[in-house]
Enzyme design. Sequence first.
Site, mmCIF file in Angstrom:
data_model
loop_
_atom_site.group_PDB
_atom_site.id
_atom_site.type_symbol
_atom_site.label_atom_id
_atom_site.label_comp_id
_atom_site.label_asym_id
_atom_site.label_seq_id
_atom_site.Cartn_x
_atom_site.Cartn_y
_atom_site.Cartn_z
ATOM 1 N N ASP A 84 4.759 6.180 -9.799
ATOM 2 C CA ASP A 84 3.646 5.524 -10.426
ATOM 3 C C ASP A 84 2.570 6.180 -9.340
ATOM 4 O O ASP A 84 2.321 7.445 -9.401
ATOM 5 C CB ASP A 84 3.603 4.714 -8.612
ATOM 6 C CG ASP A 84 5.080 3.974 -8.248
ATOM 7 O OD1 ASP A 84 5.773 3.874 -8.716
ATOM 8 O OD2 ASP A 84 5.821 3.511 -7.363
ATOM 9 N N LEU A 119 9.875 14.345 -12.708
ATOM 10 C CA LEU A 119 9.806 13.191 -13.391
ATOM 11 C C LEU A 119 8.262 12.284 -12.234
ATOM 12 O O LEU A 119 8.296 13.139 -11.198
ATOM 13 C CB LEU A 119 11.111 12.422 -12.228
ATOM 14 C CG LEU A 119 10.763 10.396 -12.023
ATOM 15 C CD1 LEU A 119 12.029 10.029 -12.312
ATOM 16 C CD2 LEU A 119 9.888 9.719 -11.351
ATOM 17 N N LEU A 120 7.609 11.905 -12.904
ATOM 18 C CA LEU A 120 6.333 11.170 -12.636
ATOM 19 C C LEU A 120 6.919 9.661 -12.189
ATOM 20 O O LEU A 120 7.551 9.041 -13.468
ATOM 21 C CB LEU A 120 5.305 11.172 -14.061
ATOM 22 C CG LEU A 120 4.029 10.492 -13.492
ATOM 23 C CD1 LEU A 120 2.955 10.380 -14.327
ATOM 24 C CD2 LEU A 120 4.223 8.824 -13.522
ATOM 25 N N GLN A 147 2.695 10.018 -8.141
ATOM 26 C CA GLN A 147 3.954 10.640 -7.528
ATOM 27 C C GLN A 147 5.198 11.725 -8.501
ATOM 28 O O GLN A 147 5.296 10.567 -10.111
ATOM 29 C CB GLN A 147 5.548 8.919 -7.501
ATOM 30 C CG GLN A 147 4.591 8.325 -6.540
ATOM 31 C CD GLN A 147 5.611 8.342 -4.529
ATOM 32 O OE1 GLN A 147 6.098 8.605 -4.424
ATOM 33 N NE2 GLN A 147 4.000 8.841 -4.148
ATOM 34 N N GLU A 200 6.648 -4.377 -4.505
ATOM 35 C CA GLU A 200 6.665 -3.267 -4.179
ATOM 36 C C GLU A 200 5.090 -2.629 -5.220
ATOM 37 O O GLU A 200 4.275 -3.806 -5.263
ATOM 38 C CB GLU A 200 7.457 -2.136 -4.849
ATOM 39 C CG GLU A 200 8.109 -1.808 -4.481
ATOM 40 C CD GLU A 200 8.891 -0.931 -5.652
ATOM 41 O OE1 GLU A 200 9.867 -0.277 -4.532
ATOM 42 O OE2 GLU A 200 9.063 -0.983 -6.488
ATOM 43 N N ARG A 233 6.100 -0.783 2.777
ATOM 44 C CA ARG A 233 5.281 0.578 2.131
ATOM 45 C C ARG A 233 3.706 0.918 0.785
ATOM 46 O O ARG A 233 4.003 -0.709 0.648
ATOM 47 C CB ARG A 233 6.285 1.700 1.317
ATOM 48 C CG ARG A 233 6.985 0.189 0.050
ATOM 49 C CD ARG A 233 8.080 1.788 -0.842
ATOM 50 N NE ARG A 233 9.078 0.950 -1.539
ATOM 51 C CZ ARG A 233 10.308 0.997 -1.110
ATOM 52 N NH1 ARG A 233 10.240 0.664 -0.378
ATOM 53 N NH2 ARG A 233 11.177 -0.094 -1.572
ATOM 54 N N ASP A 234 3.829 0.970 0.183
ATOM 55 C CA ASP A 234 2.382 1.604 -0.613
ATOM 56 C C ASP A 234 1.195 0.894 0.121
ATOM 57 O O ASP A 234 0.443 -0.357 -0.645
ATOM 58 C CB ASP A 234 3.047 0.677 -1.989
ATOM 59 C CG ASP A 234 4.186 0.581 -2.652
ATOM 60 O OD1 ASP A 234 4.855 1.986 -1.951
ATOM 61 O OD2 ASP A 234 5.129 0.561 -2.848
HETATM 62 C C1 FRU Z 1 7.880 2.228 -6.827
HETATM 63 C C2 FRU Z 1 7.897 2.954 -5.863
HETATM 64 C C3 FRU Z 1 7.367 2.395 -4.790
HETATM 65 C C4 FRU Z 1 7.297 3.882 -3.670
HETATM 66 C C5 FRU Z 1 7.846 4.810 -4.530
HETATM 67 C C6 FRU Z 1 8.304 5.896 -4.130
HETATM 68 O O1 FRU Z 1 7.969 2.699 -8.351
HETATM 69 O O2 FRU Z 1 9.209 2.506 -5.216
HETATM 70 O O3 FRU Z 1 8.026 1.050 -3.607
HETATM 71 O O4 FRU Z 1 6.003 3.849 -3.175
HETATM 72 O O5 FRU Z 1 7.787 4.262 -5.865
HETATM 73 O O6 FRU Z 1 8.237 6.785 -5.588
#
Ligand code: FRU
Length: 487
Positions: free
Chosen positions: A47, A44-45, A63, A222, A167-168
């Site tokens: 962000d 799975l891909l 991700q 996010e 996060r992020d």
């Molecule tokens: C958004 C998210 C981010 C997090 C990441 C984890 O889709 O939930 O907030 O860093 O994906 O994969």
Amino acid sequence: MEWTREMRYRRLENASKEEIETITKKVKNCEWRQSYHIQPTTGLLNDPNGFSYFNGEYHLFYQWFPLGPVHGLKYWYHTKSKDLVHWENVGVAIKPDHDYDSHGAYSGSAIEHENHLYLMYTGNTRNKQWERHPYQVMAVMNKQGKIIKSQSPVIADVPEGYTDHFRDPKIWKSGDTFYVVIGAQRANSTGCAVLYKSINLSDWTFLGEMKTDLEHFGYMWECPDYFELDGNGVFVFSPQGLEPKGDHFQNIYQSGYLVGDKLDLQTLSFSHGEFHELDRGFDFYAPQTTLSSDGRRLLVGWMGLPEIDYPTDRNDWAHCLTLPRELSVKNGKLFQQPAKELKKLRKDKSELEATITNEKLKAFSGKKYELICEVLENDSAVFGIEFRAKGDEKTVIQYDAHEKRVMLDRSLSGQPVGEAFGTRRQCSMESRKIKFHLFVDTSSVEIFINNGEEVFTSRIFPKADSNEIRFFAEGGTVTFIAKKWDI
Ligand code: FRU
């Protein structure tokens, strides 16, 4: 198959070569593999991360959970490109192999500094009670592509007043100072974004919350992103927890933006207009932007959403990234156009000018193409295009001149997906001379309306031979020109 926690947190390094080969084979056999979008080799891909231009190349990480079509232990996967069109799979960039990212190397961004690319991301951790603690972490990539992670996190604590949904980080530089914006949740369960600054990328000072007018706007923001464009401040983020409202907020989570004055880095005030969704289709989330080598602001999104099953799950993979889009601001709105480099994909061209009255015209065919259809005269009630069509199967984009609305309908697109969230997406648009600009791939469509005033991005899962393209007019006459290039 039920994916237990144990399975979701299994490490790629613990999977045998044979297991990976078996999954890869299953993925390759999937009829819905894309042909010109970034997609995972297995698993799975989600962000896009670390989108940047460094050392003569674009870098785009994402991700990744490698071992199946579910959210699990996240890695950063690295792809790169010289031209934004042809991407090379480099491999795993960041493994979640440290105490500070033991349960996932979560999303983050990149910035060049002293001939290196600095990657700042969230290290997700869980304790025995499965309580979360996020760390903000730095990794540094040199010009040979070697990545070294920092010994300890650069931001270890969540400031008081915020939960562990923190996060992020998205970095940018203003003058000599680096800033980072982080997505957060207040203790009262409302979403927001906070800011830090640094002069050396390792010591960060907490500045406080970004002051917007959106006090109660979802429970978590996010993937925030701040940049300046055409003299405006632009803040992009993905709020979770907005209720559907008319044509708006129809997906499980939203991605959108605020355009305003430049963010005041002293007071942290951001004076802005209303929230707009970035994309009006079914599958779009967590976008990230960067500057092109010649200074254009580019955006890439995740063509998918969490918590929804997709037909490719059966073949052990899920999702892809969108094509890169160029942003501009017009009258307080972001316009998104396909990056000009994408013209390189164009192969055989077909062209047509036609006038149709209460009829359907079958013209062209294809499964992977770019199509531009521009209306010259329109006194119809509804004008549109059916594509990836055969018999009853079709995906429809249309303009209803009475209702003044554009609609994407995937109710008959093939294998169903996310039907609990409806099968149609609509937005208002006042324009009889509508222009549709489509990029169709094996299992997706991105439709730019009126030069990017709105965009509809969606996965579709039609049969392999559904390749007809049909233009139709109801309740009147339409004259249009259409150009199509195979890809
Ligand atoms: C958004 C998210 C981010 C997090 C990441 C984890 O889709 O939930 O907030 O860093 O994906 O994969």
